[in-house]
Each structure stands twice: as C-alpha cells, then as structure tokens.
Design a protein around this motif. Structure first.
Motif, mmCIF file in Angstrom:
data_model
loop_
_atom_site.group_PDB
_atom_site.id
_atom_site.type_symbol
_atom_site.label_atom_id
_atom_site.label_comp_id
_atom_site.label_asym_id
_atom_site.label_seq_id
_atom_site.Cartn_x
_atom_site.Cartn_y
_atom_site.Cartn_z
ATOM 1 N N SER A 39 11.558 21.995 -15.822
ATOM 2 C CA SER A 39 12.652 22.620 -15.083
ATOM 3 C C SER A 39 12.885 24.039 -15.596
ATOM 4 N N VAL A 40 13.723 24.775 -14.895
ATOM 5 C CA VAL A 40 14.041 26.149 -15.305
ATOM 6 C C VAL A 40 14.620 26.158 -16.713
ATOM 7 N N ARG A 41 15.573 25.258 -16.973
ATOM 8 C CA ARG A 41 16.206 25.224 -18.299
ATOM 9 C C ARG A 41 15.217 24.806 -19.384
ATOM 10 N N THR A 42 14.393 23.809 -19.071
ATOM 11 C CA THR A 42 13.401 23.353 -20.054
ATOM 12 C C THR A 42 12.411 24.463 -20.380
ATOM 13 N N LEU A 43 11.952 25.154 -19.339
ATOM 14 C CA LEU A 43 11.006 26.249 -19.522
ATOM 15 C C LEU A 43 11.621 27.372 -20.369
ATOM 16 N N ALA A 44 12.888 27.672 -20.082
ATOM 17 C CA ALA A 44 13.589 28.719 -20.831
ATOM 18 C C ALA A 44 13.708 28.356 -22.307
ATOM 19 N N THR A 45 14.000 27.088 -22.574
ATOM 20 C CA THR A 45 14.138 26.629 -23.961
ATOM 21 C C THR A 45 12.787 26.599 -24.666
ATOM 22 N N GLN A 46 11.764 26.087 -23.964
ATOM 23 C CA GLN A 46 10.423 25.973 -24.535
ATOM 24 C C GLN A 46 9.875 27.314 -24.998
ATOM 25 N N TYR A 47 10.020 28.313 -24.137
ATOM 26 C CA TYR A 47 9.397 29.614 -24.394
ATOM 27 C C TYR A 47 10.386 30.670 -24.892
ATOM 28 N N GLN A 48 11.646 30.258 -25.074
ATOM 29 C CA GLN A 48 12.690 31.175 -25.551
ATOM 30 C C GLN A 48 12.793 32.418 -24.660
#
Length: 480
Positions: A39-48
């Motif tokens: 998801s958008v949030r997961t991707l944002a967290t994964q890659y900072q």
C-alpha cells in the motif's frame, strides 16, 4: 536552486529508482501476476519516502502497465501477457545511424540553395537583423583598427568578445570565466569540437527526438550510436526516460537544445533542467548543450540554460540566429574539457576571423544588441503566430502544429501516416517551395508524416499561396 526544487529533485529520482526495482522484481518472477503490491503507507514506511512519492511510484507502475489499480483494494501486479506486450517500449537500445539515403542526401545538398519560398531553413529575412549597424561598426573598426584584419587568427578568440559573452551569461544564471571560452566558426563547430573532445567511436549518445538533422549526421560521421528520446506531451524531452538512461549507464553523452529545441521550439522547465543535470552528474553523463536559440525566446525573461544548474555542462552558442546568419561566430565554454577542445580547434580550423568578432563585441558592449533582441523576439512571435494560424485553417482537419516558445520554426504533424512527406518535399521543391521533411529528424521513418516550416521570412502573399498549395497537396494525398 531553491530548497523546494532540491527536494522535488530528490523525490523524483527516488520514486524512479523504486519503480525500477519493483519492475525488475516482476520480470524476475518474484512478484507474480495479480499479487497485491504494498500500500501507499507501507511503501512509504519501507523506503522512508513521503506518501506523495509512494503514490507516484504506484501510479507510474500503473501508467507503464506493470500494475492495475482496483477500487478500494489497492494496486496489483498486471497480467504477464500485458507486461510482455508493453515491455519493449521501456528499454531503449542505442542504434547505429544509417548512411544517408538518396533523398536525404538530396535535401542536405539543397539546404541553402535558392528557392522561391524559403520555408525550409531556421533563420529569417535580412530585414530582421541589424545589418546596417553591423556594416557601420565593421567599417569603423576596419579604419581605426586595421590590425584586426592583418593579425593572425590563432588563439581562443577576441578577448573583449569573450568578456562580453561572460558578462551577459550572468543574466541567465551562468558564472563563466572568459578564459574558459573558445570562439568558433559558428555553433556547429562548437558542437563538433565538444563531441570530439568527449566521445570515442562506438560510444552511445542520447538526443531529443525529433532531433536537428545536422546533429544526427554529425553523430554518424563520428561513428557514434544514438538513442532518440521522445518528447513528452509538453513538447520537450521526456525527462523520466532520459534519466532512466543515465541511471542504467546506457549513454556517455546527452546533447540537448534545452531552450527552444529544434524543431518543436519548446523550453525544458527549470526544475526539469535541475533534475537532469543532477542525475547526469551523479551518473557521470556529459551534457553538451546547444543554446543557439536561447536569445530568441519570446518571454520577458531569457531562459536559463542547463549550464546554470551544473558547472560540468559544456555550453555551445553563437550569433547566427540573432545577429545575422552570415556572421559565423559561435563559442563554446567548458570547465573540464577546454584544453582538449582548444587543441582540436587549432588542428582543424586553427582560428576564427577577428574582425567579425570585434564587430559583435562592439554591438554587445554599446547596448544595441539588447534593443535588437526585443524587436527580433516581437517580430518572430508575430510571424510564428500568423503562419501557425494559416496552417490550422487551411490544412486537413486533425493536423497538429507545434506552439513554439521562441525561434523560427513550426513542426507540422499530419493526421494520418498515409501522407508521403518525402514525395511532398520533391513536389514542393519543384514548385519553388522549400520544406524540411520529417524523416531527416530521426534515424527511422517515425516522422514520415511530419515536416518543419520556417516562419522567419514573414507571412506575405507568396507565403500564403505556398501554404495553400501545400495544404491542397496534403488533402489530395490523404484521399488517395
């Protein structure tokens, strides 16, 4: 460059890197069709990264047909068949530039030859230029400084002219040392010397597409391979495709007309220029910039060249598009390759005539050049608009015409590729009408339904008749 632009550049580079990583995982079979993507949030967290950058990554995968968005469910890997169908458009390979075919040779041989209606060049009528003022300055200098004709032409150029070029460069964001300027026989020589100083036979060079035909032939003569990067919808080079080439180390050099590209007449926005130069520096790609049309931009503010965003850009320009086509005075600036460029100049044309350099230097110094530019820009904008409106009114429905931001030319794209512009070129030339056929602006036939027209000689009764005749031939051709 502002902090905001810097942040935009970093996020732009980051989202493209993440997009490429996910695409590689899909091709490797690590992400199977119909697999749900983060998801958008997961991707944002994964890659900072920010939520905006994460969303742009997923949207890019969707735009490039690697992902499918499902309402209220998220993004999923697209079917393998769909990916395979779209994959060839993603990776560009350098290609050899084929020898000139018979018709291209014919056109190149005809450039500069007299014809009744001059729609094929990229310059204007002599009335557009300060011919009388130049003549007066040249006569005065001939009397007061006869050594300008009698002295040797060896060296890097007339020092007062190089100082004026450096002084004016400050106005468009460039801090240039006059010692790093070499005066050349036109901008074409500046480009040729820059290429010869930076590449070897077989190297790959990126160019904008459609590409100025003289540049393409110059690359062929140097035995270079080329990757043509298509324009985006706004008419300037597709920055994402270009940067992807840099990141893949697919090219050694990028040659650009960032300000008023030829033939589309568009300017790359500053934030894109900054992004391209930053990526070029990070990936050891050399940028050679042809800024010959920069002073013809229609806007109030003269656009910044790419050199304003990186000291490593090799900047080439000249005065043939603004002062007079017959004054073949160009120049090149480089911080890194000046010694080699100067050496190549000495062993090819040795030097450039001093009297024309001194004449232009005086025009720049006494303020006449700025007043002339204001008038030139107004006249060109008016002539471009008149020719453009005539084409839209007379040509077949669906004809597309570029909307330049400066310069002399218009790019005409016919609604159907059935139109044989190569035949149109011969027919028009036989009737005394010069056009530049589209196929000479590429290494293949992708622009066979296009041609370039010059507005520099004004819009008069003869030009109006020529446009009407061209339109009639196009209408007839589309009916066949």
């Amino acid at each position: 460059m502002s902090v905001e632009n810097a942040e935009q550049g970093r996020s732009g580079s980051r989202y493209r890197q993440i997009t490429e990583q996910i695409k590689q995982a899909i091709h490797a079979g690590l992400l199977l069709p119909n697999t749900r993507l983060p998801s958008v949030r997961t991707l944002a967290t994964q890659y900072q990264i920010s939520l905006t950058t994460a969303l742009k990554t997923l949207r890019t995968l969707e735009d490039e047909h690697y992902a499918v968005a499902k309402p209220k469910s998220g993004f999923f890997v697209a079917s393998r068949q769909h990916i395979q169908q779209k994959k060839p458009a993603v990776v560009e390979q350098p290609r050899e530039i084929a020898p000139l075919d018979e018709q291209t040779e014919l056109h190149m041989a005809m450039v500069g030859e007299n014809c009744r209606v001059r729609l094929d060049l990229a310059n204007g009528d002599s009335a557009l230029y300060p011919i009388k003022k130049l003549s007066l300055i040249m006569r005065q200098l001939g009397y007061s400084k006869p050594f300008l004709l009698g002295d040797t032409v060896k060296g890097t150029g007339y020092a007062p002219l190089k100082a004026e070029i450096a002084r004016r460069a400050i106005d468009y964001g460039c801090n240039i040392n006059p010692d790093n300027i070499l005066v050349t026989n036109g901008c074409i020589e500046a480009l040729s010397l820059s290429l010869r100083a930076t590449v070897n036979p077989g190297d790959a060079v990126a160019v904008e597409s459609p590409c100025y035909f003289v540049l393409l032939q110059m690359l062929r003569n140097l035995n270079l391979r080329v990757i043509e990067v298509d324009a985006c919808n706004e008419g300037y080079v597709d920055c994402e495709k270009l940067v992807a080439l840099f990141q893949r180390k697919a090219v050694k050099v990028f040659v650009t007309l960032a300000n008023i590209n030829n033939p589309l007449g568009k300017i790359i926005p500053n934030e894109k220029k900054a992004h391209i130069t930053r990526q070029a520096d990070e990936n050891d790609v050399i940028i050679i910039e042809d800024d010959i049309f920069g002073d013809t931009a229609f806007g109030e503010q003269r656009p910044f060249p790419m050199r304003a965003f990186s000291p490593h850009v090799i900047l080439c320009s000249g005065f043939s598009k603004t002062v007079a086509p017959g004054v073949r005075i160009g120049w090149v600036h480089s911080n890194n390759y000046m010694r080699k460029i100067t050496s190549l100049k000495y062993t090819s044309t040795m030097g450039s005539p001093i009297l024309p350099q001194a004449t232009i230097s005086e025009l720049l110094r006494n303020g006449g050049y700025d007043a002339h530019l204001r008038k030139l820009r107004r006249e060109l904008a008016c002539q471009i608009d008149k020719l453009r409106q005539a084409i839209l009114q007379k040509f077949p429905l669906g004809t597309k015409v570029s909307k330049p931001e400066g310069g002399y030319v218009l790019w005409v794209e016919m609604p159907k590729k059935a139109l044989n512009v190569r035949s149109l070129f011969i027919k028009a030339r036989s009737a005394g009408i010069g056009i530049a056929p589209g196929h000479i602006f590429a290494t293949d036939d992708r622009y066979d339904h296009c041609f370039r027209l010059n507005a520099g000689f004004g819009y008069n009764a003869e030009v109006e008749q020529a446009i009407a005749q061209l339109a009639q031939w196009c209408i007839q051709s589309l009916k066949e």
